[in-house]
Scaffold this motif. Structure first.
Motif, mmCIF file in Angstrom:
data_model
loop_
_atom_site.group_PDB
_atom_site.id
_atom_site.type_symbol
_atom_site.label_atom_id
_atom_site.label_comp_id
_atom_site.label_asym_id
_atom_site.label_seq_id
_atom_site.Cartn_x
_atom_site.Cartn_y
_atom_site.Cartn_z
ATOM 1 N N PRO A 40 49.651 42.901 27.449
ATOM 2 C CA PRO A 40 48.322 43.369 27.835
ATOM 3 C C PRO A 40 47.320 42.214 27.765
ATOM 4 O O PRO A 40 47.553 41.211 27.095
ATOM 5 C CB PRO A 40 48.006 44.448 26.799
ATOM 6 N N VAL A 41 46.196 42.390 28.450
ATOM 7 C CA VAL A 41 45.188 41.340 28.464
ATOM 8 C C VAL A 41 44.703 41.030 27.059
ATOM 9 O O VAL A 41 44.505 39.867 26.694
ATOM 10 C CB VAL A 41 43.993 41.752 29.360
ATOM 11 N N ILE A 42 44.539 42.076 26.229
ATOM 12 C CA ILE A 42 44.031 41.851 24.878
ATOM 13 C C ILE A 42 45.017 41.017 24.075
ATOM 14 O O ILE A 42 44.624 40.145 23.289
ATOM 15 C CB ILE A 42 43.729 43.191 24.185
ATOM 16 N N ARG A 43 46.344 41.232 24.280
ATOM 17 C CA ARG A 43 47.326 40.408 23.579
ATOM 18 C C ARG A 43 47.374 39.010 24.173
ATOM 19 O O ARG A 43 47.563 38.019 23.470
ATOM 20 C CB ARG A 43 48.706 41.071 23.655
ATOM 21 N N PHE A 44 47.161 38.940 25.479
ATOM 22 C CA PHE A 44 47.130 37.648 26.155
ATOM 23 C C PHE A 44 46.082 36.728 25.526
ATOM 24 O O PHE A 44 46.309 35.536 25.341
ATOM 25 C CB PHE A 44 46.819 37.889 27.634
ATOM 26 N N PHE A 45 44.894 37.310 25.155
ATOM 27 C CA PHE A 45 43.851 36.515 24.511
ATOM 28 C C PHE A 45 44.089 36.371 23.012
ATOM 29 O O PHE A 45 43.919 35.294 22.445
ATOM 30 C CB PHE A 45 42.482 37.140 24.765
ATOM 31 N N ALA A 46 44.494 37.462 22.355
ATOM 32 C CA ALA A 46 44.622 37.419 20.901
ATOM 33 C C ALA A 46 45.746 36.515 20.441
ATOM 34 O O ALA A 46 45.671 35.909 19.365
ATOM 35 C CB ALA A 46 44.850 38.833 20.363
ATOM 36 N N ILE A 47 46.793 36.374 21.239
ATOM 37 C CA ILE A 47 47.938 35.572 20.806
ATOM 38 C C ILE A 47 47.568 34.100 20.659
ATOM 39 O O ILE A 47 48.211 33.352 19.912
ATOM 40 C CB ILE A 47 49.104 35.738 21.809
ATOM 41 N N GLN A 48 46.486 33.684 21.341
ATOM 42 C CA GLN A 48 46.057 32.303 21.208
ATOM 43 C C GLN A 48 45.577 32.009 19.781
ATOM 44 O O GLN A 48 45.646 30.875 19.316
ATOM 45 C CB GLN A 48 44.922 31.993 22.196
ATOM 46 N N ILE A 49 45.093 33.045 19.124
ATOM 47 C CA ILE A 49 44.579 32.876 17.767
ATOM 48 C C ILE A 49 45.636 33.237 16.736
ATOM 49 O O ILE A 49 45.806 32.551 15.728
ATOM 50 C CB ILE A 49 43.331 33.749 17.565
ATOM 51 N N LEU A 50 46.378 34.307 16.990
ATOM 52 C CA LEU A 50 47.291 34.819 15.979
ATOM 53 C C LEU A 50 48.621 34.077 15.952
ATOM 54 O O LEU A 50 49.238 33.942 14.910
ATOM 55 C CB LEU A 50 47.545 36.310 16.229
ATOM 56 N N GLU A 51 49.112 33.611 17.101
ATOM 57 C CA GLU A 51 50.423 32.985 17.157
ATOM 58 C C GLU A 51 50.365 31.701 17.993
ATOM 59 O O GLU A 51 50.953 31.627 19.067
ATOM 60 C CB GLU A 51 51.447 33.939 17.775
ATOM 61 N N PRO A 52 49.667 30.703 17.505
ATOM 62 C CA PRO A 52 49.497 29.487 18.322
ATOM 63 C C PRO A 52 50.671 28.518 18.236
ATOM 64 O O PRO A 52 50.498 27.353 17.954
ATOM 65 C CB PRO A 52 48.231 28.884 17.735
ATOM 66 N N GLU A 53 51.940 29.046 18.439
ATOM 67 C CA GLU A 53 53.075 28.149 18.486
ATOM 68 C C GLU A 53 53.289 27.690 19.925
ATOM 69 O O GLU A 53 52.989 28.401 20.870
ATOM 70 C CB GLU A 53 54.356 28.828 17.975
ATOM 71 N N LEU A 85 31.188 48.236 29.644
ATOM 72 C CA LEU A 85 31.963 48.276 28.409
ATOM 73 C C LEU A 85 33.207 49.142 28.570
ATOM 74 O O LEU A 85 34.297 48.801 28.079
ATOM 75 C CB LEU A 85 31.080 48.801 27.273
ATOM 76 N N VAL A 86 33.089 50.263 29.264
ATOM 77 C CA VAL A 86 34.242 51.127 29.522
ATOM 78 C C VAL A 86 35.270 50.393 30.380
ATOM 79 O O VAL A 86 36.489 50.467 30.128
ATOM 80 C CB VAL A 86 33.779 52.432 30.202
ATOM 81 N N LEU A 87 34.797 49.667 31.393
ATOM 82 C CA LEU A 87 35.714 48.897 32.233
ATOM 83 C C LEU A 87 36.476 47.859 31.416
ATOM 84 O O LEU A 87 37.688 47.676 31.590
ATOM 85 C CB LEU A 87 34.938 48.221 33.365
ATOM 86 N N TYR A 88 35.770 47.178 30.514
ATOM 87 C CA TYR A 88 36.453 46.206 29.651
ATOM 88 C C TYR A 88 37.503 46.890 28.797
ATOM 89 O O TYR A 88 38.612 46.365 28.607
ATOM 90 C CB TYR A 88 35.435 45.483 28.768
ATOM 91 N N ALA A 89 37.167 48.043 28.238
ATOM 92 C CA ALA A 89 38.118 48.753 27.381
ATOM 93 C C ALA A 89 39.387 49.124 28.141
ATOM 94 O O ALA A 89 40.495 49.102 27.588
ATOM 95 C CB ALA A 89 37.451 50.007 26.810
ATOM 96 N N VAL A 129 40.476 47.559 31.039
ATOM 97 C CA VAL A 129 41.130 46.356 31.543
ATOM 98 C C VAL A 129 41.899 45.637 30.448
ATOM 99 O O VAL A 129 42.982 45.082 30.683
ATOM 100 C CB VAL A 129 40.078 45.427 32.183
ATOM 101 N N LEU A 130 41.392 45.652 29.222
ATOM 102 C CA LEU A 130 42.034 44.893 28.140
ATOM 103 C C LEU A 130 43.434 45.406 27.812
ATOM 104 O O LEU A 130 44.226 44.699 27.175
ATOM 105 C CB LEU A 130 41.153 44.935 26.887
ATOM 106 N N PHE A 131 43.743 46.637 28.206
ATOM 107 C CA PHE A 131 45.074 47.176 27.914
ATOM 108 C C PHE A 131 45.979 47.182 29.144
ATOM 109 O O PHE A 131 47.064 47.743 29.116
ATOM 110 C CB PHE A 131 44.952 48.594 27.341
ATOM 111 N N LEU A 132 45.512 46.535 30.216
ATOM 112 C CA LEU A 132 46.360 46.396 31.394
ATOM 113 C C LEU A 132 47.221 45.142 31.265
ATOM 114 O O LEU A 132 46.881 44.212 30.537
ATOM 115 C CB LEU A 132 45.477 46.291 32.648
ATOM 116 N N PRO A 133 48.350 45.108 31.964
ATOM 117 C CA PRO A 133 49.211 43.911 31.898
ATOM 118 C C PRO A 133 48.455 42.668 32.336
ATOM 119 O O PRO A 133 47.781 42.666 33.367
ATOM 120 C CB PRO A 133 50.347 44.240 32.877
ATOM 121 N N GLY A 134 48.551 41.626 31.507
ATOM 122 C CA GLY A 134 47.804 40.415 31.791
ATOM 123 C C GLY A 134 48.676 39.225 32.142
ATOM 124 O O GLY A 134 48.226 38.323 32.845
ATOM 125 N N TYR A 135 49.918 39.200 31.660
ATOM 126 C CA TYR A 135 50.766 38.044 31.932
ATOM 127 C C TYR A 135 52.219 38.468 31.833
ATOM 128 O O TYR A 135 52.629 39.185 30.923
ATOM 129 C CB TYR A 135 50.475 36.921 30.938
#
Length: 419
Positions: A299-312, A279-283, A285-291
Protein backbone atom coordinates in the motif's frame (compact mmCIF):
# COMPACT_ATOMS: atom_id res chain seq x y z
CA UNK A 1 -5.93 93.73 -16.28
CA UNK A 2 -2.72 95.28 -15.04
CA UNK A 3 -0.91 95.63 -11.75
CA UNK A 4 -1.71 98.81 -9.79
CA UNK A 5 -5.10 99.57 -11.33
CA UNK A 6 -8.08 100.26 -9.04
CA UNK A 7 -11.58 98.88 -9.54
CA UNK A 8 -14.75 99.85 -7.76
CA UNK A 9 -12.99 102.90 -6.36
CA UNK A 10 -11.44 100.82 -3.54
CA UNK A 11 -9.75 97.60 -4.72
CA UNK A 12 -6.13 98.07 -5.83
CA UNK A 13 -4.98 95.13 -7.97
CA UNK A 14 -1.49 93.89 -7.06
CA UNK A 15 -0.70 90.34 -8.17
CA UNK A 16 -2.07 87.79 -10.64
CA UNK A 17 -3.06 84.57 -8.86
CA UNK A 18 -4.42 82.56 -11.77
CA UNK A 19 -5.78 82.73 -15.27
CA UNK A 20 -8.32 80.58 -17.09
CA UNK A 21 -9.97 80.57 -20.48
CA UNK A 22 -12.64 83.09 -19.50
CA UNK A 23 -11.26 84.90 -16.47
CA UNK A 24 -8.45 85.96 -14.19
CA UNK A 25 -8.06 86.06 -10.41
CA UNK A 26 -5.93 88.81 -8.84
CA UNK A 27 -4.83 89.54 -5.30
CA UNK A 28 -5.91 93.04 -4.32
CA UNK A 29 -6.06 95.37 -1.34
CA UNK A 30 -9.36 96.77 -0.08
CA UNK A 31 -8.41 100.41 0.59
CA UNK A 32 -11.58 101.02 2.60
CA UNK A 33 -11.20 98.14 5.09
CA UNK A 34 -7.46 97.58 4.76
CA UNK A 35 -7.68 93.86 4.03
CA UNK A 36 -6.42 91.65 1.24
CA UNK A 37 -9.01 90.12 -1.06
CA UNK A 38 -9.23 88.11 -4.26
CA UNK A 39 -10.84 89.79 -7.26
CA UNK A 40 -12.13 87.59 -10.07
CA UNK A 41 -12.59 89.21 -13.49
CA UNK A 42 -14.42 87.85 -16.52
CA UNK A 43 -12.18 88.55 -19.51
CA UNK A 44 -14.05 86.56 -22.17
CA UNK A 45 -17.28 88.54 -22.29
CA UNK A 46 -16.75 89.74 -25.85
CA UNK A 47 -16.04 86.26 -27.24
CA UNK A 48 -18.53 84.42 -25.01
CA UNK A 49 -21.55 86.46 -23.86
CA UNK A 50 -22.66 83.43 -21.84
CA UNK A 51 -19.62 83.99 -19.58
CA UNK A 52 -21.15 87.16 -18.11
CA UNK A 53 -24.38 85.34 -17.26
CA UNK A 54 -22.42 82.49 -15.68
CA UNK A 55 -20.42 85.01 -13.68
CA UNK A 56 -23.55 86.77 -12.39
CA UNK A 57 -25.03 83.40 -11.48
CA UNK A 58 -21.89 82.47 -9.55
CA UNK A 59 -22.09 85.71 -7.57
CA UNK A 60 -25.73 85.11 -6.63
CA UNK A 61 -25.06 81.46 -5.77
CA UNK A 62 -22.11 82.23 -3.48
CA UNK A 63 -23.98 85.08 -1.83
CA UNK A 64 -26.80 82.69 -0.96
CA UNK A 65 -24.51 80.11 0.66
CA UNK A 66 -23.09 80.35 4.16
CA UNK A 67 -20.52 77.72 5.01
CA UNK A 68 -16.98 77.73 6.36
CA UNK A 69 -15.78 75.75 3.36
CA UNK A 70 -17.37 77.95 0.72
CA UNK A 71 -15.51 81.09 -0.28
CA UNK A 72 -17.15 84.27 1.07
CA UNK A 73 -18.29 86.98 -1.35
CA UNK A 74 -17.60 90.56 -0.25
CA UNK A 75 -18.62 92.63 -3.27
CA UNK A 76 -19.45 92.57 -6.99
CA UNK A 77 -19.54 95.13 -9.77
CA UNK A 78 -18.46 96.10 -13.26
CA UNK A 79 -15.30 97.95 -14.24
CA UNK A 80 -14.40 99.59 -17.57
CA UNK A 81 -11.38 98.08 -19.28
CA UNK A 82 -10.34 98.73 -22.88
CA UNK A 83 -13.71 100.37 -23.51
CA UNK A 84 -15.69 97.31 -22.51
CA UNK A 85 -17.49 96.35 -19.29
CA UNK A 86 -15.53 93.92 -17.14
CA UNK A 87 -17.58 92.15 -14.44
CA UNK A 88 -15.70 91.42 -11.25
CA UNK A 89 -16.34 89.55 -8.02
CA UNK A 90 -14.57 90.34 -4.74
CA UNK A 91 -14.05 87.32 -2.50
CA UNK A 92 -12.05 86.34 0.56
CA UNK A 93 -8.41 85.64 -0.18
CA UNK A 94 -7.65 81.99 0.49
CA UNK A 95 -4.23 80.89 1.67
CA UNK A 96 -3.82 77.43 0.22
CA UNK A 97 -3.21 75.20 -2.78
CA UNK A 98 -5.71 73.42 -4.97
CA UNK A 99 -6.01 69.68 -4.40
CA UNK A 100 -4.30 69.09 -7.75
CA UNK A 101 -1.00 69.84 -6.02
CA UNK A 102 -1.73 69.97 -2.29
CA UNK A 103 -0.52 67.26 0.07
CA UNK A 104 -3.07 66.27 2.69
CA UNK A 105 -2.59 64.20 5.82
CA UNK A 106 -5.73 62.18 5.15
CA UNK A 107 -7.41 61.83 1.77
CA UNK A 108 -10.47 60.33 3.44
CA UNK A 109 -10.87 63.19 5.94
CA UNK A 110 -10.42 65.79 3.19
CA UNK A 111 -13.07 63.96 1.18
CA UNK A 112 -15.39 64.04 4.20
CA UNK A 113 -14.96 67.82 4.43
CA UNK A 114 -15.81 68.24 0.75
CA UNK A 115 -18.83 65.98 1.24
CA UNK A 116 -19.93 68.27 4.11
CA UNK A 117 -19.80 71.23 1.73
CA UNK A 118 -21.74 69.39 -0.95
CA UNK A 119 -24.39 68.39 1.58
CA UNK A 120 -24.85 72.07 2.46
CA UNK A 121 -24.96 73.04 -1.22
CA UNK A 122 -27.49 70.32 -2.05
CA UNK A 123 -29.64 71.32 0.91
CA UNK A 124 -29.83 74.78 -0.68
CA UNK A 125 -31.12 73.01 -3.84
CA UNK A 126 -27.96 73.80 -5.80
CA UNK A 127 -25.87 71.39 -7.89
CA UNK A 128 -22.20 72.31 -8.35
CA UNK A 129 -21.70 70.26 -11.57
CA UNK A 130 -17.88 70.62 -11.64
CA UNK A 131 -16.37 68.91 -8.59
CA UNK A 132 -12.68 68.20 -9.30
CA UNK A 133 -9.30 68.69 -7.55
CA UNK A 134 -8.72 72.03 -9.33
CA UNK A 135 -11.90 73.39 -7.72
CA UNK A 136 -11.00 72.30 -4.18
CA UNK A 137 -8.66 74.56 -2.24
CA UNK A 138 -6.79 72.96 0.67
CA UNK A 139 -5.81 75.51 3.33
CA UNK A 140 -2.93 75.13 5.81
CA UNK A 141 -5.41 74.50 8.65
CA UNK A 142 -6.86 71.54 6.73
CA UNK A 143 -9.99 73.34 5.58
CA UNK A 144 -11.17 72.18 2.15
CA UNK A 145 -12.88 75.01 0.28
CA UNK A 146 -15.11 74.29 -2.71
CA UNK A 147 -14.67 76.90 -5.44
CA UNK A 148 -15.89 77.89 -8.91
CA UNK A 149 -19.68 77.89 -8.82
CA UNK A 150 -19.79 79.40 -12.30
CA UNK A 151 -21.80 76.53 -13.77
CA UNK A 152 -23.71 75.63 -10.61
CA UNK A 153 -27.47 75.66 -11.08
CA UNK A 154 -30.53 75.70 -8.91
CA UNK A 155 -32.17 72.31 -9.31
CA UNK A 156 -35.42 74.01 -10.31
CA UNK A 157 -33.72 75.38 -13.41
CA UNK A 158 -31.33 72.61 -14.41
CA UNK A 159 -30.47 72.44 -18.08
CA UNK A 160 -28.87 69.73 -20.15
CA UNK A 161 -25.19 69.08 -19.54
CA UNK A 162 -24.14 69.64 -23.16
CA UNK A 163 -24.88 72.64 -25.33
CA UNK A 164 -26.09 72.50 -28.91
CA UNK A 165 -22.50 72.99 -30.09
CA UNK A 166 -21.31 70.01 -28.10
CA UNK A 167 -19.54 71.97 -25.35
CA UNK A 168 -19.89 70.44 -21.90
CA UNK A 169 -20.72 72.25 -18.70
CA UNK A 170 -18.15 70.55 -16.48
CA UNK A 171 -15.02 68.44 -16.77
CA UNK A 172 -15.68 65.16 -18.65
CA UNK A 173 -13.09 63.15 -16.69
CA UNK A 174 -15.10 63.65 -13.48
CA UNK A 175 -18.61 63.79 -14.93
CA UNK A 176 -21.23 61.17 -14.11
CA UNK A 177 -22.51 58.92 -16.91
CA UNK A 178 -25.85 60.71 -17.03
CA UNK A 179 -24.07 64.03 -17.59
CA UNK A 180 -22.00 62.57 -20.44
CA UNK A 181 -25.24 61.35 -21.97
CA UNK A 182 -26.54 64.91 -21.97
CA UNK A 183 -29.07 64.47 -19.19
CA UNK A 184 -29.55 66.97 -16.38
CA UNK A 185 -27.08 66.92 -13.48
CA UNK A 186 -28.40 66.14 -10.00
CA UNK A 187 -26.87 66.02 -6.50
CA UNK A 188 -25.98 62.38 -7.28
CA UNK A 189 -23.79 63.70 -10.11
CA UNK A 190 -21.73 65.72 -7.62
CA UNK A 191 -21.39 62.64 -5.41
CA UNK A 192 -20.09 60.65 -8.40
CA UNK A 193 -17.50 63.33 -9.16
CA UNK A 194 -16.31 63.36 -5.54
CA UNK A 195 -16.03 59.56 -5.64
CA UNK A 196 -13.81 59.76 -8.73
CA UNK A 197 -11.66 62.40 -7.01
CA UNK A 198 -11.18 60.15 -3.97
CA UNK A 199 -10.39 57.07 -6.07
CA UNK A 200 -7.83 59.10 -8.00
CA UNK A 201 -6.18 60.39 -4.83
CA UNK A 202 -6.11 56.93 -3.21
CA UNK A 203 -5.01 54.82 -6.19
CA UNK A 204 -3.76 57.17 -8.90
CA UNK A 205 -6.48 55.89 -11.26
CA UNK A 206 -9.27 58.23 -12.36
CA UNK A 207 -11.86 55.47 -12.74
CA UNK A 208 -15.00 54.15 -11.03
CA UNK A 209 -14.28 51.41 -8.51
CA UNK A 210 -15.97 48.79 -10.71
CA UNK A 211 -13.45 49.48 -13.50
CA UNK A 212 -10.32 49.22 -11.35
CA UNK A 213 -8.03 46.21 -11.70
CA UNK A 214 -8.61 43.66 -8.91
CA UNK A 215 -5.24 44.26 -7.25
CA UNK A 216 -5.81 48.04 -7.26
CA UNK A 217 -9.36 47.67 -5.97
CA UNK A 218 -8.27 45.32 -3.17
CA UNK A 219 -5.76 47.94 -1.97
CA UNK A 220 -8.70 50.05 -0.75
CA UNK A 221 -9.83 48.68 2.59
CA UNK A 222 -13.38 48.12 3.74
CA UNK A 223 -15.79 49.75 4.32
CA UNK A 224 -14.27 52.55 2.21
CA UNK A 225 -14.15 50.42 -0.94
CA UNK A 226 -17.86 49.65 -0.78
CA UNK A 227 -18.71 53.31 -0.17
CA UNK A 228 -16.62 54.44 -3.15
CA UNK A 229 -18.21 51.72 -5.27
CA UNK A 230 -21.64 53.15 -4.43
CA UNK A 231 -20.49 56.73 -5.01
CA UNK A 232 -19.16 55.85 -8.49
CA UNK A 233 -22.07 53.63 -9.46
CA UNK A 234 -23.36 54.11 -13.01
CA UNK A 235 -26.90 54.30 -11.63
CA UNK A 236 -27.65 57.65 -9.90
CA UNK A 237 -30.29 56.10 -7.64
CA UNK A 238 -27.69 53.74 -6.15
CA UNK A 239 -25.41 56.54 -4.98
CA UNK A 240 -25.55 57.78 -1.37
CA UNK A 241 -26.30 61.39 -0.50
CA UNK A 242 -23.45 63.79 0.22
CA UNK A 243 -24.43 63.84 3.90
CA UNK A 244 -24.25 60.04 4.06
CA UNK A 245 -20.86 60.13 2.33
CA UNK A 246 -19.52 62.54 4.95
CA UNK A 247 -20.79 60.31 7.75
CA UNK A 248 -19.44 57.09 6.21
CA UNK A 249 -16.05 58.61 5.38
CA UNK A 250 -15.61 59.55 9.03
CA UNK A 251 -16.71 56.13 10.28
CA UNK A 252 -13.82 54.06 11.67
CA UNK A 253 -12.49 51.29 9.47
CA UNK A 254 -13.94 47.90 10.23
CA UNK A 255 -11.51 45.96 12.43
CA UNK A 256 -10.41 42.52 11.50
CA UNK A 257 -12.65 39.73 12.71
CA UNK A 258 -11.51 39.00 16.29
CA UNK A 259 -10.24 35.58 17.17
CA UNK A 260 -12.83 33.30 18.61
CA UNK A 261 -15.69 34.85 16.65
CA UNK A 262 -18.10 32.01 15.72
CA UNK A 263 -18.22 31.24 12.02
CA UNK A 264 -21.51 31.19 10.18
CA UNK A 265 -22.72 27.97 8.60
CA UNK A 266 -21.75 29.22 5.14
CA UNK A 267 -18.26 30.15 6.37
CA UNK A 268 -17.82 26.73 7.96
CA UNK A 269 -18.89 25.03 4.75
CA UNK A 270 -16.59 27.15 2.59
CA UNK A 271 -13.53 26.78 4.81
CA UNK A 272 -13.87 23.20 6.07
CA UNK A 273 -15.47 21.15 3.28
CA UNK A 274 -12.60 21.30 0.71
CA UNK A 275 -9.88 20.22 3.21
CA UNK A 276 -12.20 17.55 4.63
CA UNK A 277 -12.81 16.08 1.17
CA UNK A 278 -9.09 16.09 0.46
CA UNK A 279 -8.39 14.40 3.79
CA UNK A 280 -10.85 11.61 2.93
CA UNK A 281 -9.17 11.16 -0.45
CA UNK A 282 -5.79 10.82 1.25
CA UNK A 283 -7.19 8.26 3.67
CA UNK A 284 -8.46 6.18 0.77
CA UNK A 285 -5.40 6.57 -1.44
CA UNK A 286 -2.91 5.64 1.29
CA UNK A 287 -4.31 2.10 1.43
CA UNK A 288 -4.23 1.55 -2.32
CA UNK A 289 -1.41 -0.45 -3.92
CA UNK A 290 1.58 1.80 -4.35
CA UNK A 291 4.42 -0.38 -5.60
CA UNK A 292 4.70 -3.84 -7.06
CA UNK A 293 7.40 -6.07 -5.58
CA UNK A 294 7.35 -9.65 -6.71
CA UNK A 295 4.24 -11.48 -5.59
CA UNK A 296 2.77 -8.77 -3.35
CA UNK A 297 1.87 -5.12 -3.56
CA UNK A 298 2.67 -2.58 -0.89
CA UNK A 299 0.00 0.00 0.00
CA UNK A 300 1.03 3.61 -0.45
CA UNK A 301 1.27 4.11 3.32
CA UNK A 302 3.70 1.17 3.58
CA UNK A 303 5.55 2.43 0.53
CA UNK A 304 6.33 5.64 2.48
CA UNK A 305 6.63 4.19 5.98
CA UNK A 306 9.12 1.50 4.99
CA UNK A 307 11.65 4.21 4.23
CA UNK A 308 11.72 5.01 7.94
CA UNK A 309 10.99 1.67 9.55
CA UNK A 310 13.08 -0.68 7.39
CA UNK A 311 15.84 1.29 5.66
CA UNK A 312 17.84 -1.75 4.50
CA UNK A 313 19.35 -1.72 1.06
CA UNK A 314 17.50 -4.80 -0.14
CA UNK A 315 14.11 -3.52 1.03
CA UNK A 316 14.31 0.12 0.03
CA UNK A 317 14.67 -0.58 -3.64
CA UNK A 318 13.43 2.88 -4.73
CA UNK A 319 16.05 5.00 -2.98
CA UNK A 320 19.60 5.78 -3.93
CA UNK A 321 20.15 7.30 -0.52
CA UNK A 322 18.19 5.95 2.48
CA UNK A 323 18.75 9.11 4.53
CA UNK A 324 17.24 11.32 1.83
CA UNK A 325 14.35 8.89 1.63
CA UNK A 326 13.61 9.37 5.32
CA UNK A 327 13.90 13.17 5.12
CA UNK A 328 11.74 13.58 2.03
CA UNK A 329 9.12 11.12 3.30
CA UNK A 330 8.69 13.05 6.54
CA UNK A 331 8.81 16.36 4.64
CA UNK A 332 6.09 15.23 2.22
CA UNK A 333 3.67 14.32 5.02
CA UNK A 334 4.46 17.49 7.00
CA UNK A 335 4.00 19.63 3.90
CA UNK A 336 0.68 18.00 2.96
CA UNK A 337 -0.63 18.39 6.50
CA UNK A 338 0.44 22.06 6.60
CA UNK A 339 -1.21 22.80 3.24
CA UNK A 340 -4.50 21.36 4.50
CA UNK A 341 -4.22 23.25 7.80
CA UNK A 342 -3.48 26.58 6.10
CA UNK A 343 -6.39 26.03 3.71
CA UNK A 344 -8.68 25.84 6.73
CA UNK A 345 -7.02 28.90 8.33
CA UNK A 346 -7.48 31.20 5.33
CA UNK A 347 -9.97 33.96 6.13
CA UNK A 348 -10.89 37.32 4.51
CA UNK A 349 -8.56 39.13 6.92
CA UNK A 350 -5.67 36.63 6.70
CA UNK A 351 -2.36 38.42 7.12
CA UNK A 352 0.68 38.05 4.89
CA UNK A 353 2.72 35.75 7.24
CA UNK A 354 -0.22 33.36 7.47
CA UNK A 355 -0.57 33.20 3.70
CA UNK A 356 3.18 32.80 3.17
CA UNK A 357 3.22 29.90 5.62
CA UNK A 358 0.84 28.09 3.29
CA UNK A 359 3.05 28.73 0.29
CA UNK A 360 6.04 27.55 2.30
CA UNK A 361 4.20 24.28 2.93
CA UNK A 362 3.45 24.03 -0.79
CA UNK A 363 7.15 24.41 -1.65
CA UNK A 364 8.13 21.80 0.94
CA UNK A 365 5.61 19.31 -0.46
CA UNK A 366 6.60 19.89 -4.07
CA UNK A 367 10.31 19.55 -3.26
CA UNK A 368 9.94 16.32 -1.29
CA UNK A 369 7.56 14.56 -3.67
CA UNK A 370 9.46 15.90 -6.67
CA UNK A 371 12.70 14.46 -5.33
CA UNK A 372 11.07 11.11 -4.75
CA UNK A 373 9.34 11.05 -8.12
CA UNK A 374 12.37 12.10 -10.20
CA UNK A 375 15.43 10.87 -8.33
CA UNK A 376 14.46 7.28 -7.44
CA UNK A 377 11.72 5.65 -9.52
CA UNK A 378 11.53 4.04 -11.84
CA UNK A 379 14.38 1.66 -11.06
CA UNK A 380 12.93 -1.53 -12.46
CA UNK A 381 15.19 -4.45 -11.59
CA UNK A 382 12.89 -6.88 -13.33
CA UNK A 383 9.65 -6.93 -15.17
CA UNK A 384 7.63 -7.52 -11.98
CA UNK A 385 8.67 -4.18 -10.43
CA UNK A 386 6.15 -1.47 -11.24
CA UNK A 387 4.51 1.61 -9.74
CA UNK A 388 0.83 0.94 -9.06
CA UNK A 389 -1.98 3.50 -9.42
CA UNK A 390 -2.05 4.31 -5.68
CA UNK A 391 1.20 6.29 -5.83
CA UNK A 392 0.07 8.35 -8.80
CA UNK A 393 -3.28 9.03 -7.13
CA UNK A 394 -1.38 10.27 -4.09
CA UNK A 395 0.54 12.72 -6.30
CA UNK A 396 -2.69 13.77 -8.02
CA UNK A 397 -4.48 14.35 -4.70
CA UNK A 398 -1.55 16.43 -3.49
CA UNK A 399 -1.70 18.55 -6.66
CA UNK A 400 -5.43 19.03 -6.03
CA UNK A 401 -4.73 20.12 -2.43
CA UNK A 402 -2.17 22.69 -3.62
CA UNK A 403 -4.52 23.99 -6.31
CA UNK A 404 -7.28 24.32 -3.70
CA UNK A 405 -5.03 26.36 -1.43
CA UNK A 406 -3.89 28.70 -4.24
CA UNK A 407 -7.47 29.19 -5.46
CA UNK A 408 -8.77 29.94 -1.97
CA UNK A 409 -5.91 32.34 -1.28
CA UNK A 410 -6.61 34.32 -4.46
CA UNK A 411 -10.33 34.35 -3.74
CA UNK A 412 -9.77 35.45 -0.16
CA UNK A 413 -7.62 38.37 -1.25
CA UNK A 414 -10.16 39.53 -3.83
CA UNK A 415 -13.30 39.06 -1.73
CA UNK A 416 -14.14 41.05 1.39
CA UNK A 417 -17.37 41.09 3.39
CA UNK A 418 -19.85 43.79 2.39
CA UNK A 419 -20.89 46.40 4.99
Amino acid sequence: MREGMTVGGRYRVERLLGRGGLGEVWEAVDATLGRRVAVKFVTGVRQYPEAARRFAREARTLAALRHGSIVTVHDAGTAEHDEQPLPYLVMELLDGVTWEFAHVESVVETGARVADVLAHVHEARIVHRDVKPANIMVCPDGRAVLMDFGIARDDDSLTRTATATGRYFGTPAYMAPEQLQGRAATPASDVYALGIVLVEKLTGHRLPVAQLMPQVRSAIGEPLRSLLARMTSAQPEQRPSAAECAEQLRAPARPATPRGTPMTRAEKRERLVPPAVLLVLYAIVLFLPGYGDGDWSRPVIRFFAIQILEPEEDDVILWNDSAWGVVTTLGAFVGVAAVLAMTVALAPHARLPQRLAGYGAVLLTVFCLGWQATSSPPHYDDITDQLFYGTWLFYLTTALAIATYVYRDRRTRRTSPQP
